[in-house]
Scaffold this motif. Structure first.
Motif, PDB file in Angstrom:
ATOM      1  N   SER A  14       4.067  32.223   6.812  1.00  0.00           N
ATOM      2  CA  SER A  14       3.736  33.277   5.846  1.00  0.00           C
ATOM      3  C   SER A  14       2.300  33.747   6.027  1.00  0.00           C
ATOM      4  N   SER A  15       1.380  32.812   6.284  1.00  0.00           N
ATOM      5  CA  SER A  15      -0.012  33.173   6.557  1.00  0.00           C
ATOM      6  C   SER A  15      -0.101  33.979   7.842  1.00  0.00           C
ATOM      7  N   TYR A  16       0.646  33.543   8.862  1.00  0.00           N
ATOM      8  CA  TYR A  16       0.613  34.223  10.157  1.00  0.00           C
ATOM      9  C   TYR A  16       1.102  35.660  10.059  1.00  0.00           C
ATOM     10  N   LEU A  17       2.227  35.868   9.367  1.00  0.00           N
ATOM     11  CA  LEU A  17       2.804  37.220   9.390  1.00  0.00           C
ATOM     12  C   LEU A  17       1.925  38.219   8.639  1.00  0.00           C
ATOM     13  N   TYR A  18       1.266  37.769   7.558  1.00  0.00           N
ATOM     14  CA  TYR A  18       0.344  38.682   6.868  1.00  0.00           C
ATOM     15  C   TYR A  18      -0.848  39.014   7.762  1.00  0.00           C
ATOM     16  N   ARG A  19      -1.350  38.014   8.476  1.00  0.00           N
ATOM     17  CA  ARG A  19      -2.470  38.269   9.380  1.00  0.00           C
ATOM     18  C   ARG A  19      -2.061  39.234  10.495  1.00  0.00           C
ATOM     19  N   ALA A  20      -0.873  39.021  11.030  1.00  0.00           N
ATOM     20  CA  ALA A  20      -0.390  39.900  12.093  1.00  0.00           C
ATOM     21  C   ALA A  20      -0.264  41.328  11.584  1.00  0.00           C
ATOM     22  N   PHE A  21       0.264  41.473  10.368  1.00  0.00           N
ATOM     23  CA  PHE A  21       0.491  42.802   9.800  1.00  0.00           C
ATOM     24  C   PHE A  21      -0.827  43.549   9.606  1.00  0.00           C
ATOM     25  N   CYS A  63       7.987  26.507  12.420  1.00  0.00           N
ATOM     26  CA  CYS A  63       7.284  27.613  11.774  1.00  0.00           C
ATOM     27  C   CYS A  63       7.910  27.792  10.399  1.00  0.00           C
ATOM     28  N   VAL A  64       7.104  27.650   9.353  1.00  0.00           N
ATOM     29  CA  VAL A  64       7.617  27.576   7.982  1.00  0.00           C
ATOM     30  C   VAL A  64       7.241  28.848   7.216  1.00  0.00           C
ATOM     31  N   PHE A  65       8.254  29.466   6.616  1.00  0.00           N
ATOM     32  CA  PHE A  65       8.043  30.691   5.840  1.00  0.00           C
ATOM     33  C   PHE A  65       8.426  30.460   4.381  1.00  0.00           C
ATOM     34  N   ASP A  66       7.843  31.262   3.504  1.00  0.00           N
ATOM     35  CA  ASP A  66       8.289  31.278   2.112  1.00  0.00           C
ATOM     36  C   ASP A  66       9.668  31.926   2.053  1.00  0.00           C
TER      37      ASP A  66
END
Length: 940
Positions: A14-21, A63-66
């Motif tokens: 979840s942290s990764y995808l927001y950073r990527a976005f 890789c863990v997502f909400d």
């Protein structure tokens, strides 16, 4: 970490995808089409996961997502995360494909309903650590610090931060075991979990250091003095719930797994699913990733651009955290060729030389490359030369490789003498990558190369200005080919060897590959330029500019070294005086360059107001703060002057004479064409464009740029060029009329805005109008205008409204340009130069606004850059045709600088402004002005 232990790598997805976005540009399946599916977060996620896998080897990984839906925290506290903005639609649409591609990349993906990602990570991390497995968690979330122990480490790959036990303690002032207590006191504004009112990190850490734990602190709450103690006592009833909300669970039942946990074998790191990945990349338009997966072994390297060849191969930087996004302009298909069977020759004999000389003499186009002893084109000497005339075939002539056991090579002087007729023949077309550098290198050996028809660096610059233009990037992007890295041959840093010490066999493969790839890249890019008349015009202009800039660089400019030494001495004395004055005001000596000491003196000792804080919460003392405080306090003013003079001394008065050729006393700057997206040139070694001419000291530096005896300096530039371009592009009648009638455009604008006659305009009103005129060109807001003029924002907004009422064509241009940019993804100059705006449809408001401002300004800056290049080329052509003694010695922004024999001064004063004014036919007349003097400053 012991080598016999297994490692579990957990990624906070979840942290990764927001950073990527937020870090990637607004990429789409169809570039520039806002209705097309967003892909930026997907691409960023792919790059981050690939990079992490290379950097952190692991036996197990997830890789863990909400997951969607509420968790126990929502039931415990309905206001939990209530302040969070909803996920942007463009990110929401990328969640499912991100999950899919992460799986295809070999990672186990976990999103457990009813359980937050942090709790899944906590449970897996603690369980694995208890089994003797080393755990690494990759996340930027500080909340996970409470998990850290001797077996669990948090890493943040975006900033290189490592949170082990020592790292957490150093960062927060408490060990990991007290992080929950610390967070409970401070609260979590992001998740809307209150802490103790007005208790920040320092107070929380101080209390826990003193009392040992939150429980012990609560037990002694009555002893805490002051407002902080009162606030603590008010929060006592809340603190248990706050701690429960902020504590990461480490004993979750993860449904669907044996004993509530996945078996370690089920999260072993897996192989990439190549076939499925190819289909995925094709579906989302990731052409470069498709090429990286397919083809031969060299092509199957990870999609990370190789380092550019260090031949001053000027490049524009791509995104700093991620690999470059897919190209915006559609690329032509790479030509059919058998690159897997390369035929590279190394020439050691005259027979082989004659064979290749006959080949290049007969070829329609020859790719040519030099290997040299130096990055400085004025000093570089040739080590070897390579050629390519057909795809997959090339040859290298080693000339001066010098190391124990080096093979015998053909003599450099004789080889160059036999190549000279072909090199200097303008009827023999040649191709290179950054040909201006190679022209200098050959010139160092007495050869003036003619016939350079193409430059792949400039082709890329014209077609895809927002991309890197080094050969390695071009080959990767357009051919799917990876090459030999220069540093693999020569090493890095202090241990780097010169190219003449490189093994000949390796050097031959490297240089031949460069020529071969240059020819291949040309065959992809040139048809795209040739098919578009506007791009062809811009490319021809860049090629002609390269030729003229080579001449300017070769000429150099004469420096008065004794004058610079005198200025350095005077500046040094003033700098010391400023230090003494600063010490006196502060009442103590201090380090003028230390933000910490400045903060203590400014805010603690002298009681100045805090203007703003840094990202870490420290009191800022940056340039903006100093300028604000200098309005009311003498010490910041002294520091600003000290910084300005120190920079001037270190950058110019001390250095310029050192950079001059000791034989001629001339400085030879390097002009980089393929850097600025607007088409402007940049200057370095030395940078002649950043001399601070707004100060008297800065202007004095220009006095050291002189002419030899019998000559003078002339400086010619365009008058109000960007405002004239605005009038032409917008077609606004009032603005056009002002220029056609030869009015003072700022006075005319003031008359329109303030509703008075031109004759009644005051100097203050004209000053306001000048700021408005130039401010609107740069997309200045009412807030920015108010700040520049020192007035209220409402008043500034009223001026802008009045301006647009009087100049409706300008307003219409701005609105239409923004809309056009949003639909196309780029804007154009008057002459057709394309200026891409990757963020124009970004969901990120500040980025989108910045792109909109650039859309308005870029056509004007870019057109001004085109005009000065047209002038530079035209003037040089006339100087050559008339065999004048006048030399062009500098190009600085909109200014051309000349060294003029006294006998040609009258001609220069008349003809150069006429030539510059006549290079384009706009709706308003171009006006060029010229000054003459014994040095650059006096020529203004």
């Amino acid at each position: 970490m012991s080598s016999d232990k297994k490692t579990l790598l957990l990624v906070d997805g979840s942290s990764y995808l927001y950073r990527a976005f937020h870090a990637m540009p607004d990429l789409r399946v169809v570039p520039g089409d806002p209705s097309s599916a967003a892909t930026g977060a997907i691409r960023g996620m792919i790059n981050m996961m690939q990079s992490l896998r290379k950097e952190v080897p692991a036996d197990y990984a997830a890789c863990v997502f909400d997951a969607k839906g509420p968790t126990f925290r929502d039931a415990l506290y309905p206001e939990y995360k209530a302040n969070r903005s909803p996920m942007p639609d463009d990110l929401r649409s990328q969640i499912a494909p991100i999950h899919e591609v992460v799986r295809l990349l070999g990672w186990k993906v976990l999103d457990v309903p009813g359980v937050e990602a942090d709790d899944v990570i906590g449970t897996l991390a603690v369980t694995a650590a208890n089994q003797g497995i080393e755990v690494i968690v990759s996340s930027g979330d500080k909340d996970l610090s409470q998990l850290v122990n001797e077996h669990i480490t948090i890493i943040d790959t975006m900033n290189g931060k490592k949170r082990d036990v020592a790292g957490v303690t150093a960062e927060f002032g408490v060990p990991p075991a007290l992080m929950v207590d610390y967070q409970t006191l401070v609260g979590d504004a992001v998740d809307n979990v209150p802490g103790v009112e007005k208790v920040g990190p320092k107070t929380a850490a101080k209390w826990l250091q003193e009392y040992g734990s939150l429980d012990a602190l609560v037990a002694r709450a009555g002893d805490i003095k002051g407002v902080a103690g009162e606030n603590l006592r008010k929060a006592l009833e809340w603190l248990p719930k706050g701690r429960e909300l902020l504590t990461i669970k480490t004993d979750c039942e993860l449904d669907g797994y044996v004993d509530g946990l996945p078996a370690m074998d089920s999260i072993a790191i897996g192989d990439q699913q190549m076939e499925a990945l190819t289909a995925f990349y094709e579906q989302y338009g990731f052409k470069g990733l498709v090429r990286a997966l397919g083809g031969n072994a060299a092509q199957a390297q990870p999609a990370v651009p190789a380092a550019a060849k260090p031949k001053r191969a000027t490049q524009a930087a791509g995104p700093s955290l991620f690999d470059e996004p897919e190209e915006a302009p559609p690329a032509a298909a790479a030509p059919e060729q058998a690159t897997s069977t390369l035929a590279y020759d190394t020439i050691f004999t005259w027979q082989a030389f004659d064979h290749w000389l006959a080949k290049i003499e007969a070829a329609e186009l020859v790719a040519l490359d030099t290997e040299t002893t130096s990055l400085d084109e004025m000093l570089a000497e040739i080590v070897g030369i390579s050629f390519s005339v057909t795809p997959g075939a090339a040859a290298y002539i080693p000339l001066t490789h010098d190391y124990p056991g080096a093979p015998e090579q053909l003599p450099q002087g004789e080889v160059l003498a036999r190549l000279k007729p072909w090199l200097e023949n303008p009827a023999k077309p040649k191709l290179g990558q950054h040909v201006k550098y190679d022209r200098h290198v050959f010139a160092n050996h007495g050869i003036e190369v003619q016939g350079y028809a193409h430059d792949t660096m400039l082709q890329s610059y014209v077609l895809e200005v927002h991309k890197p233009h080094g050969l390695a990037s071009l080959a990767e992007r357009h051919l799917g080919r990876s090459g030999i890295n220069y540093e693999d041959l020569c090493g890095k840093g202090a241990n780097q060897i010169r190219f003449n010490q490189v093994d000949v066999a390796k050097a031959a493969e490297y240089s031949s590959e460069d020529s071969d790839q240059t020819l291949d890249v040309h065959r992809v890019l040139w048809p795209q330029i040739e098919a578009n008349d506007k791009l062809r015009f811009i490319y021809d202009l860049e090629m002609q500019s390269s030729e003229t800039l080579y001449r300017i660089e070769r000429n150099g400019v004469l420096i008065d070294a004794p004058m610079l030494a005198k200025q350095s001495g005077e500046l040094g004395a003033r700098i010391l005086q400023l230090e003494a004055e600063a010490y006196e005001i502060a009442g103590q000596p201090f380090n003028l360059g230390s933000p910490k000491q400045l903060g203590e003196i400014f805010f603690d000792k002298l009681g100045m107001p805090v203007v703003k804080k840094t990202a870490t919460g420290a009191r800022s003392t940056d340039e903006e703060v100093l300028e604000k405080l200098a309005e009311d306090y003498p010490l910041p003013a002294k520091l600003l002057e000290h910084r300005s003079l120190s920079k001037l001394k270190g950058t110019y008065t001390d250095k310029l004479a050192q950079l001059a050729d000791p034989k001629t006393g001339r400085v030879h700057t390097h002009y980089a064409q393929a850097v600025a997206v607007t088409g402007r040139l940049s200057s370095n070694d030395p940078n002649l464009q950043n001399i601070p001419v707004k100060t008297a000291e800065g202007r004095r530096v220009r006095e050291a740029f002189v002419a030899p005896a019998g000559s003078v300096i002339a400086s010619a530039d365009y008058s109000q060029i960007e405002l004239r371009i605005m009038a032409h592009i917008s077609g606004d009648e009032a603005l056009l009329r002002a220029f056609k009638e030869g009015l003072d455009v700022h006075r005319a604008t003031a008359a329109e805005v303030f509703g008075v006659s031109v004759e009644q305009v005051s100097s203050e009103q004209r000053r306001y109008a000048k700021v408005i005129n130039f401010g609107l060109i740069y997309g200045m807001s009412s807030f920015g205008l108010a700040r520049n003029l020192g007035i209220e924002t409402k008043a500034a907004a009223a001026y802008i409204d009045k301006y647009f009422q009087r100049y409706p064509g300008v307003k219409q241009y701005m609105d239409e340009t923004k809309q056009s940019a949003k639909s196309k993804g780029y804007v154009e100059t008057v002459f057709g130069r394309r200026l891409y705006l990757p963020e124009i449809n970004s969901p990120n408001g500040p980025r989108r606004s910045g792109a909109e401002r650039a859309a308005i300004n870029a056509p004007m800056q870019g057109t001004a850059a085109d005009l000065i290049k047209l002038s530079m080329v035209k003037v040089q052509q006339v100087l050559d045709a008339e065999k004048r003694g006048t030399k062009m010695i500098m190009q600085v922004h909109d200014e051309l600088v000349f060294e003029v024999p006294e006998a040609e001064v009258a001609w220069v004063k008349t003809e150069i402004p006429r030539l510059m004014a006549g290079v384009a036919d706009l709706k308003v007349p171009l006006l060029a002005e010229i000054g003459v003097g014994e040095n650059w400053e006096k020529a203004h």
